[in-house]
Design an enzyme around this catalytic site. Structure first.
Site, PDB file in Angstrom:
ATOM      1  N   TYR A  80     -15.262   0.839  -7.392  1.00 35.01           N
ATOM      2  CA  TYR A  80     -16.714   1.301  -6.857  1.00 35.01           C
ATOM      3  C   TYR A  80     -17.804   1.323  -7.789  1.00 35.01           C
ATOM      4  O   TYR A  80     -19.033   1.154  -7.584  1.00 35.01           O
ATOM      5  CB  TYR A  80     -16.633   2.946  -6.047  1.00 35.01           C
TER       6      TYR A  80
ATOM      7  N   LYS B 240      -2.195  -1.848  -3.674  1.00 33.74           N
ATOM      8  CA  LYS B 240      -2.922  -0.183  -3.765  1.00 33.74           C
ATOM      9  C   LYS B 240      -2.464   0.639  -4.108  1.00 33.74           C
ATOM     10  O   LYS B 240      -1.015   1.100  -3.729  1.00 33.74           O
ATOM     11  CB  LYS B 240      -3.659  -0.598  -2.029  1.00 33.74           C
TER      12      LYS B 240
ATOM     13  N   LYS C  16       1.013  -1.175   0.138  1.00 31.42           N
ATOM     14  CA  LYS C  16       0.161  -0.044  -0.383  1.00 31.42           C
ATOM     15  C   LYS C  16       0.975   1.395   0.244  1.00 31.42           C
ATOM     16  O   LYS C  16       1.358   1.571   0.888  1.00 31.42           O
ATOM     17  CB  LYS C  16      -0.739   0.032   1.098  1.00 31.42           C
TER      18      LYS C  16
HETATM   19  C1  PBG Z   1      -7.414   3.172   5.485  1.00 33.55           C
HETATM   20  C2  PBG Z   1      -7.729   3.126   4.255  1.00 33.55           C
HETATM   21  C3  PBG Z   1      -7.434   3.992   3.389  1.00 33.55           C
HETATM   22  C4  PBG Z   1      -8.277   3.129   1.995  1.00 33.55           C
HETATM   23  C5  PBG Z   1      -8.871   1.741   1.660  1.00 33.55           C
HETATM   24  N1  PBG Z   1      -8.515   1.551   3.904  1.00 33.55           N
HETATM   25  C6  PBG Z   1      -7.436   5.259   3.226  1.00 33.55           C
HETATM   26  C7  PBG Z   1      -5.794   5.527   2.874  1.00 33.55           C
HETATM   27  O1  PBG Z   1      -4.998   4.814   4.088  1.00 33.55           O
HETATM   28  O2  PBG Z   1      -5.646   6.911   3.884  1.00 33.55           O
HETATM   29  C8  PBG Z   1      -8.379   3.595   0.813  1.00 33.55           C
HETATM   30  C9  PBG Z   1      -9.398   3.516  -0.213  1.00 33.55           C
HETATM   31  C10 PBG Z   1      -9.574   4.668  -1.719  1.00 33.55           C
HETATM   32  O3  PBG Z   1      -9.193   5.281  -1.463  1.00 33.55           O
HETATM   33  O4  PBG Z   1     -10.439   3.743  -2.344  1.00 33.55           O
HETATM   34  N2  PBG Z   1      -6.976   1.788   6.319  1.00 33.55           N
END
Ligand code: PBG
Length: 298
Positions: free
Chosen positions: A288, A224, A170
């Site tokens: 989504y 991600k 991530k």
């Molecule tokens: C937080 C989390 C995030 C997303 C999923 N879980 C955002 C972040 O790390 O700030 C992002 C998902 C998206 O942007 O669609 N644990």
């Protein structure tokens, strides 16, 4: 069958509230959830991912609402399982950001996230969500070593069948902006998440993170954001023969949707973006768009 649908939850009753930065995506109160889950089922979606928008008054430094067995996510899991039994899988984030007053995924001290102290809370959050009936736990917090600890705790407490989908890769990304708006952490976030999320210049670290999480017991791996990281999806899939899930995140969704709504691009761009994940080697995609796929595919 290869899609996971994220759903945003909000408190109250009888509300379906459009998220300003994500046209076409809504927050639902628990009593309105069937509206979107029924649509997911018609589309053949096997699993939903739940994200709560926690009331600001319930947020604090420790994110203690994450451990409240009557919190929004727990009530939603119970309700969905009661109504749908095993017709649809439920996946829940393991992370503290929907619950902390500073918007970070873990416990904060002197502007730094405390890795090991955070893991202790994540274990309790995992066990609670497991107890409520969650099928797949998805740690999205990026602490080091949490997969092994969570797996151990699940097994010890008789939750051997619960799967772990690790957000192993991530990146600290600007593409999460609309999501933070959706869960109400945007205005609260102090600083950024680079202390625990990955540097987008780094490719090798992605492979190290995946190797560690597989060794610790992850069943599936998330990469991600999605589209700017297709090379990473491909690299993970080729190096490790494990299910790899791509997350088409909120910023990707908003850019595509706003571009289409304004007539800048054609709506066939959605299918093109989804196919790019499959081409790169993703087994499944969190998007989504999942509740509207039949329309899109037509
Ligand atoms: C937080 C989390 C995030 C997303 C999923 N879980 C955002 C972040 O790390 O700030 C992002 C998902 C998206 O942007 O669609 N644990």
């Amino acid at each position: 069958n290869d899609f996971i649908l994220p759903i945003f939850l909000t408190d109250g009753s009888n509300i379906r509230q459009e998220i300003a930065s994500m046209p076409g995506v809504y927050r639902y109160t628990i009593n309105r959830l069937s509206q979107i889950i029924d649509k997911a089922l018609v589309n053949g979606i096997p699993m939903v991912a739940l994200f709560p928008k926690t009331k600001t008054s319930l947020k604090n430094e420790q994110g203690s609402e994450s451990l409240n067995e009557k919190n929004l996510i727990c009530r939603a899991i119970i309700e969905i399982k009661k109504r749908y039994k095993n017709q649809i899988g439920i996946m829940c984030d393991v992370a503290l950001d929907p619950y902390t007053s500073h918007g970070h995924d873990g416990l904060l001290k002197s502007n730094y996230i405390l890795n090991d102290e955070t893991i202790k809370v994540l274990i309790d959050q995992s066990l609670l969500q497991a107890q409520m009936g969650c099928d797949v736990l998805a740690p999205s917090d990026m602490m080091d070593g949490r997969i092994g600890e969570i797996r151990k705790a699940l097994d010890k407490n008789n939750y051997q069948m619960i799967q772990i989908l690790s957000y192993a890769v991530k990146y600290a990304s600007s593409f999460y902006g609309p999501f933070r708006d959706a869960v109400g952490s945007k205005g609260l976030l102090k600083g950024d998440k680079r202390n625990y999320q990955m540097d987008f210049r780094n490719k090798n670290e992605a492979l190290r993170e995946v190797a560690l999480d597989i060794k610790e017991g992850a069943d599936m791996i998330m990469v991600k954001p999605g589209m700017p990281y297709l090379d990473i999806i491909k690299g993970v899939k080729e190096n490790f023969k494990i299910p790899v899930i791509a997350y088409q995140v909120s910023g990707e969704y908003s850019l595509l949707t706003n571009g289409i709504n304004r007539g800048l691009i054609n709506k066939k761009a959605i299918l093109e973006s989804l196919i790019s994940f499959k081409r790169a080697g993703a087994n499944a995609i969190v998007t989504y768009y999942a509740d509207r796929l039949s329309l899109i595919l037509k």
